[in-house]
Structure formats: structure tokens, C-alpha cells
Design an enzyme around this catalytic site. Sequence first.
Site, PDB file in Angstrom:
ATOM      1  N   ALA A  62       0.849  -1.201   0.000  1.00 45.05           N
ATOM      2  CA  ALA A  62       0.000   0.000   0.000  1.00 45.05           C
ATOM      3  C   ALA A  62       0.882   1.247   0.000  1.00 45.05           C
ATOM      4  CB  ALA A  62      -0.889  -0.005   1.233  1.00 45.05           C
ATOM      5  N   GLY A 103       0.522  -5.780  -0.121  1.00 40.55           N
ATOM      6  CA  GLY A 103      -0.311  -5.699  -1.318  1.00 40.55           C
ATOM      7  C   GLY A 103       0.463  -6.043  -2.583  1.00 40.55           C
ATOM      8  N   GLU A 106       0.282  -9.675  -2.852  1.00 39.57           N
ATOM      9  CA  GLU A 106      -1.100 -10.047  -3.191  1.00 39.57           C
ATOM     10  C   GLU A 106      -1.355  -9.819  -4.679  1.00 39.57           C
ATOM     11  OE1 GLU A 106      -2.828  -7.633   0.119  1.00 39.57           O
ATOM     12  OE2 GLU A 106      -3.918  -9.478   0.567  1.00 39.57           O
ATOM     13  N   GLU A 126       1.536  -7.290   7.213  1.00 38.21           N
ATOM     14  CA  GLU A 126       0.377  -6.571   7.765  1.00 38.21           C
ATOM     15  C   GLU A 126       0.166  -6.787   9.254  1.00 38.21           C
ATOM     16  OE1 GLU A 126       0.544  -8.113   4.924  1.00 38.21           O
ATOM     17  OE2 GLU A 126      -0.374  -6.864   3.360  1.00 38.21           O
TER      18      GLU A 126
END
Length: 700
Positions: A62, A103, A106, A126
Amino acid sequence: MGCTNFQIRDDVAILTLNNPPVNGLSFELRSSLVNGIDRAIADSRVRAVVLVGNDRAFSGGADIREFGTPLALAEPSLRTVICEIEACRKPVIAAVGGLCLGGGLELAMGCHYRIAIREAVVGLPEVKLGLLPGAGGTQRLPRLIGAEAALNMILSGATITAGQAEAAGMFDSVIEGDLLEGALAFAREIVRDQKPLQRVRDLTVHHPNAEAFFQFARNAVGGAAKSLPAPRRCIDAVAASVSMSFDDGLRVERDYFVGLLGTPESKALRHAFFSERAAAKVAGLSGVETTRPIDVVGVIGAGTMGSGIAMNFLSVGIPVVLLESKQEMLEHGTARIRGNYENLVRKGMLSKMDLDARMALLRPTLAYGDLGEADLIIEAVFEDMEAKQNVFRRLDEVAKPGAILATNTSTLDVNRIAAITQRPQDIVGLHFFSPANVMRLLEVVRGDRTGADVLATVMRFAQKIGKTAVLAGVCDGFIGNRMLFPYSRQAGLLLEEGATPWQIDRALEKWGMAMGPFRMGDLAGNDIGWVIRKRHQAEAPGVRYSRIPDMLCEMGRFGQKTGAGWYTYEGGRRNGKPDPAVDDMIVSHRNTLGISARRVSDKEIVERCIYALVNEGARILEDGIAQRASDIDVVYLSGYGFPRQRGGPMFYADEVGLYGIARTMDRFARESGDPFWQPAALVRQLAAEGKTFNGTQTGA
Ligand code: NAD
């Protein structure tokens, strides 16, 4: 096209993520990724797509600049981007180099194929922010590498290299050499062989004994689960990847993610994360100050601190000239450094070769003339103004022009030390914490005349030696110790009123402090506080202290180093036992004072000690000693064992609410008659305005 470059090579579209420094997945980058995929789909020449990052990162996750803003959640969200990629009819290949975190990983798992260079670093951190991977990570990773390996990665938040992840099946190919060329060759092969699209969501997770495995994991995090809910949710989410369909699992993950986002623990952990970044910035500096090169470091004094300080530089390959006044102390200090490194070798954390390389960088000396080459010289001699001024007088003669001259003083006036030299602009305080080779905190003390480039240099250089630097102004105790004085004073007064040292330690440790005040005193040496109290009593005779800590020192109980302090340490053990002799001493002192002991609750212990930190912290802000409330939080998180999931004393106060805190302080003031408990003007003002310390900070 925004943050993504689009180009076509033969029949392969290359989408290059371009959001420096680490391709944070900003709204703009996400939007341009969707556009890039659309363009690749629409272009009939394109038969495969390669997604690639820059030199530093595929993507670091992020974009932290968007945290807490509407852009973070604006569509296309990362989940949407990943859905679009997964649904694409043309194969999409993630080419992973550098960092691939959160992210970013991901996103890579949403591609049909993944290829990486061996050294690429992957992980899902995270949990360290009190969250779980919220864009399908908890559902895709188990499908890709199995439930156990996935849970390990998600629960630890640790990173591994692509080379290490290869065997588990995270990548279809791990290569050496040029990533893009490798990815293009891989893409062409897929097109040529008409390989089917591999969607991670279509895989299933098998585990021979899933129920028992997840129960075991829940038990393992059980004790901590109350103060840290994220690990438990990570387990539940990964369990869903085994027991549910992909889409149901994704919904569960989303619910947990949203739930965690609102927990006080996650808010505190995120505050800690951002505060550490903010601390590196000095208000008033442009950020483009020229910094001075630091290639050789001098350290004066090879005692407890000097030898630890020297290790910081040796460990990153910087030569150190270590100066002592006596040959014997020099040998002692050198042996201490070697001994510390040998310990690391014994534990398998350092190779013998590295030990030798580090020791070869150390140049012990008794001659000031040998400091002429040093770019930064740190003084760590006895805590005595005259001794320090003598050292700085000598340094003024021998140090080269432009060398930064630092003092590691804990309490003395940096301005008076600077004034003894002809170059006050080059003088700065560098307050390391003990053990200096281990503790992350570094208070950088700015004198009245410290140069901007000197500050810029040391703030930046601190990162190189792995320290968290916080800027402080000149005052007694700077930020951390100045707040520790009233904290310890409350602990002493609580003893007088009826609490025991073990109850006070236990109450604060249960609340989350790594160590209660008495165990900490035993570790640091109770005699240090004794000296400081004597000085304080001379300077401010009206302030009421409990005599109990002094009486402990009068008994010769200095702590671990003397085998006894508040606790006894039999056989050199580090875990002390409560000692009835200390109880007796406290009881007899109460009797002398005519105090009848009352029952003190754990709640009162925590409030009096922690609010003492808060009130002094507020005064530190009023005095301009700290730049911002969050800097104070960083000091306590990285140097004083304050629980990270509570975000630091000032953040904690904000969460409790300053209005209530001011009222509690008023009550303490009424009950004790102690003027310390008059809430600081800043506390009163913020409480009246309904504001918080951290919401009103300036200078970031
Ligand atoms: P220490 O007594 O262990 O070491 C001081 C060393 O300095 C001794 O080896 C001594 O021989 C040497 N020395 C004295 N005068 C000298 C001179 N003129 N030239 C060269 N060497 C000289 O003390 P320490 O605990 O390492 O503390 C050093 C400084 O660090 C003090 O200012 C102290 O306040 C500060 N400090 C200490 C701690 C801690 O926890 N010990 C933490 C932060 C800062």
C-alpha cells in the site's frame, strides 16, 4: 498513463509500475494498472502481459502516503485490480525483483504466473500493523504454498527471499540475471505452448489435519490474543481458505480486515509505524541540506557506553579510532567489544570471518593525534562537566575542520560543552542508550548553535547504523529521562503508601511495559538514579521524594551488578526474586514516618505512573524540547519498553481522552497536595478544546 508505463515488445505487453520509491499501490497506480490491462486486452497484437517493477521493488505494498485518506479505499481498490487481472483472458506474468511486500505480493499472486529473481524479498507484514492481508492474501497464499507455510508467513510478518520461497511453490520460475528478459522469454514460452491460465483462486488447499493444526495455532497465540487480536484473525482467515470456497473466504477476510482496522491495537501500531518515519524529519530543515561524509569515526572512552557505541560503526564497516586515557581501560574496552562479537559467533549470528573483519577496523589508541582523520567523534567519558570540557578543548585542537563533535552525556548541558570550543556549530549531543550496540533509540540533542547540516548528517547517518533517531532540545534528561524522573518518583511514593515493588512491577508489566520500574532500576543500576536524585534534591529541595530508593542504595543494593537490588539475583541469575529484606526495610520506613499502609490498586499504580509520563511529556512539548508528540511516543517505544500496541504515552493519553486524564490529575493533586499533578497547561487547553496531542502536532 499515470504510474504505469505501457510498451509492446513483439507480442508481449510490458506494464512497468512506476511510483517511486517502492511502487506503493496508490490510487493512481491502481487506476493505471486497470487501464493497462484494458489496453492489453484490446490490442490484438498482444498475446501475454508482463507486470514488472523498478530496481528497488516490484511493489512494497500500500502507498503509505494514502493511509487514512479516502484515496486508500477509492476504486479501483487493490482487490478490484487483482480481480481484473485474474479475469484477463491473456496470460499475465508477474516479474518480481526487489521488494514484493504486502499488497505487492497479493498483486503478484493475482497474476497467472510468477517469475522472480532469486534475491527478491517477499512477505506479508500486515500483522505488524495489527492487520491481516486484506486483498486476498490470506486466501491465495495457502492455495499457493500450503496452509502451514502460509500461516507461518502471515503470522510472523517476516520476509524471505524468492529463492527460499521457490521450493514451497510461490513462483513458477526463479531465475538469475536479467529479470525482464527472463520474464519475456517465459511469456513467449507460455504463448507458444498455449499453456492454460493458472488462477490461484481455482486451487484448493489440502491439509491432512486442518482442525487440529489451526487449534494448535490458536492455542499458541492464545495468551497474547487479548492484547493483540490480529494474529488470531490471521489464523481464522487462513482456516477459512481450507474450509470455505474462495469467494466465501474472501468475504471472511474482508470482514476481519475491517474489524481489525478499528481496533485500538491496530491504530496504535499504525501510529507507531508513522511516528518512526516522522521522527526522522527535522522541522525547519529543508531536507536538501548538504550532509557531511562520515568515513571514519572516533570514540572517546572505552567504558560501558563507548565500547557499545563503537560496535555500531564497526558492524556496518566503518573504521573506529577508540581513545582512552589509560592503557588498561583501553584493553578492557577492546576485550569487551571482541567478547560481544564472540557471543554472536557462538549463537551462530556472525561468522568468525566477519568478527575478524570488524575487529580489524578498530584502532585502539591513547593519542589524541590519532583522531585527526575522524569525521565524527563521539565522547563517552565520565558524566562530569569538567572532564567533558577538557576532552572538547583537546578535540578543538586535533579534530579536522568540519568534523562533527558529539557528546553522549545523559544530563549535562550541551551548550556549555559547545561553548568551550571555537566551533559550536559542529557540536551535537548523541545520546545512546545502554547497551548501545543493541538499543535502537538515539536522542539527537540540538544545541543552540548546532549547524543544520550537522543535524541533517546525524539524523540520516543514524539510519545507517540501524538507530531510530529522535531530535531533542537541551534540558535535564532530554526527552526520555526527563519523563522517567516523575515516573520513578511516583513508583517510590506508591511504595511509601502501601504498595510493594513486586506489585508495582507486576501491575505495569501486566499493562504492557516490558519491565516495571524496579526491575529496570536493578538492570540499569540503582546507583545511577541515586546520584540524579541527590542532584535534584539540591536543585529543587521542595519536591517530595520517597527516601526508600535511597535507603536501598545505602544498603549497597545497586541491582544485578551487585547481586541484589529490589530483587535478589542468586548465582548471577538475571531473573530476580522478591526479597523479604526489602519488604522489611519498606515497612520499617513507613513506621518511622507514621504511615499506615493502605491497599493500592493496580489501576492506581498504572494511572499514577503512566500519567506522570504524560504530564511531563506535555511540559516537554510546551518547552519545545520535543518537536512533536509522536516523537515522545517513539522515544518511549524504542528506548523504554513501552508497549507498542498502546502506541506510546502521548498516543495512549489521546486514546483515553485528555479531558478524563486532566480530571484524574486534578484528583491526584487534591489527594496528594503534590504540585506535579497540576495538569500541564497544554493538557488543560487540549482537554478544553476536545483535541489530542497527536492531532495537533506541528512541524511534521
Ligand atoms: P564508564 O565509566 O563505563 O566509562 C567511561 C570511560 O571513559 C572509562 O573507561 C574511562 O577510563 C574513560 N575516560 C575517562 N576520562 C577520559 C578521558 N579524558 N579520555 C579518554 N577516556 C576517558 O561510563 P559509561 O557508563 O560508559 O558512561 C559514559 C557516558 O555515557 C557518560 O556521560 C554517561 O552519562 C553516558 N551514558 C551512560 C549510560 C549508561 O547507561 N551507562 C547511558 C547513556 C549515556
